[in-house]
Design a protein around this motif. Sequence first.
Motif, PDB file in Angstrom:
ATOM      1  N   GLY A   1      22.223  10.576  51.670  1.00  0.00           N
ATOM      2  CA  GLY A   1      22.294  11.198  53.075  1.00  0.00           C
ATOM      3  C   GLY A   1      22.004  12.519  52.943  1.00  0.00           C
ATOM      4  O   GLY A   1      22.474  13.162  53.660  1.00  0.00           O
TER       5      GLY A   1
ATOM      6  N   THR B   1      19.034  15.827  52.909  1.00  0.00           N
ATOM      7  CA  THR B   1      17.896  16.291  53.046  1.00  0.00           C
ATOM      8  C   THR B   1      17.256  17.435  52.721  1.00  0.00           C
ATOM      9  O   THR B   1      18.055  18.442  52.724  1.00  0.00           O
ATOM     10  CB  THR B   1      17.530  16.172  55.035  1.00  0.00           C
ATOM     11  OG1 THR B   1      17.819  15.059  55.321  1.00  0.00           O
ATOM     12  CG2 THR B   1      16.186  16.792  54.964  1.00  0.00           C
TER      13      THR B   1
ATOM     14  N   ASN C   1      23.595  17.895  54.499  1.00  0.00           N
ATOM     15  CA  ASN C   1      23.891  16.496  54.654  1.00  0.00           C
ATOM     16  C   ASN C   1      23.717  16.156  56.371  1.00  0.00           C
ATOM     17  O   ASN C   1      23.047  17.085  57.233  1.00  0.00           O
ATOM     18  CB  ASN C   1      25.595  16.262  54.502  1.00  0.00           C
ATOM     19  CG  ASN C   1      26.571  17.019  55.205  1.00  0.00           C
ATOM     20  OD1 ASN C   1      25.983  17.849  56.001  1.00  0.00           O
ATOM     21  ND2 ASN C   1      27.491  16.503  55.325  1.00  0.00           N
ATOM     22  N   ASP C   2      23.918  14.868  56.741  1.00  0.00           N
ATOM     23  CA  ASP C   2      23.500  14.442  58.076  1.00  0.00           C
ATOM     24  C   ASP C   2      24.299  15.332  59.094  1.00  0.00           C
ATOM     25  O   ASP C   2      23.976  15.261  60.438  1.00  0.00           O
ATOM     26  CB  ASP C   2      23.694  13.121  58.017  1.00  0.00           C
ATOM     27  CG  ASP C   2      22.675  12.426  57.345  1.00  0.00           C
ATOM     28  OD1 ASP C   2      21.660  12.908  56.794  1.00  0.00           O
ATOM     29  OD2 ASP C   2      22.873  10.965  57.205  1.00  0.00           O
TER      30      ASP C   2
END
Length: 256
Positions: free
Chosen positions: A184, A186, A223-224
């Motif tokens: 999760g 990026t 993270n998201d």
Amino acid sequence: MKIATYNINGINGRIANLVRWLKEAEPDVVCLQELKCENHKFPEQALLDAGYHAIWHGQKSWNGVAILSRYGEIQETRRDLDGDPDDTHSRYIEAFVNGVVIGCLYLPNGNPFPGPKFDYKLKWIKRLTAHAKKLQQFGLPVALIGDYNIMPTELDTYKPEKYLENALFRPEARKLFRALLKLGWTDAVRHLFPAEPVYTFWDYLRNAYGRNAGLRLDHFLLNDKLLPRLKAAGIDKSVRGWEHSSDHAPVWIELS
């Protein structure tokens, strides 16, 4: 909120360059790696004079990480990673800064490959991954920032064939990096520049900087919870060309 990372490659020897860049670029938060100084020799006053509070985790002659902030006192949450009580390297420090959890890391180089240094690198990535899983459970915006000493794709090196047996480009390390992303996270710079070769490091040898024979080693993993706030990213490449510069250039992202 502008967050930067910079492998300074010896903070006391390059403090003038660091302060000059801080004044010109005006980042709000900075993650530094490869301090190469013991804790009591960290140039805290020079950074305070430049407007930055700091926390740091030093080590004589090698390694070392720090987080700088213009927001005032920094709430340190941990230093070092779990999983190896015998590890004495200063490679990780973490803090809560302006609502964001920031992990500053200096991942092992791993060369020469094969050998114990490469084995240590792989174990360290696995320890980072285990900690990254824990960070995801808190529901907070998190960024894992620093010199990963990994070129994730062929776009991240000017000459992939040259690095096939180099620990920075070995498939074992790249596979673990991809596994970390799948949890999760990026890669912020690659997210904004999906098909463009962008570099953050140029060797001192063979006029690498002049030839733009670079590598991308310095990464922001978001993270998201944090990714929707990503607005821009860049590399202050010209800093690498300054006299007595580090072999890395500062890299930054901007968050809304």
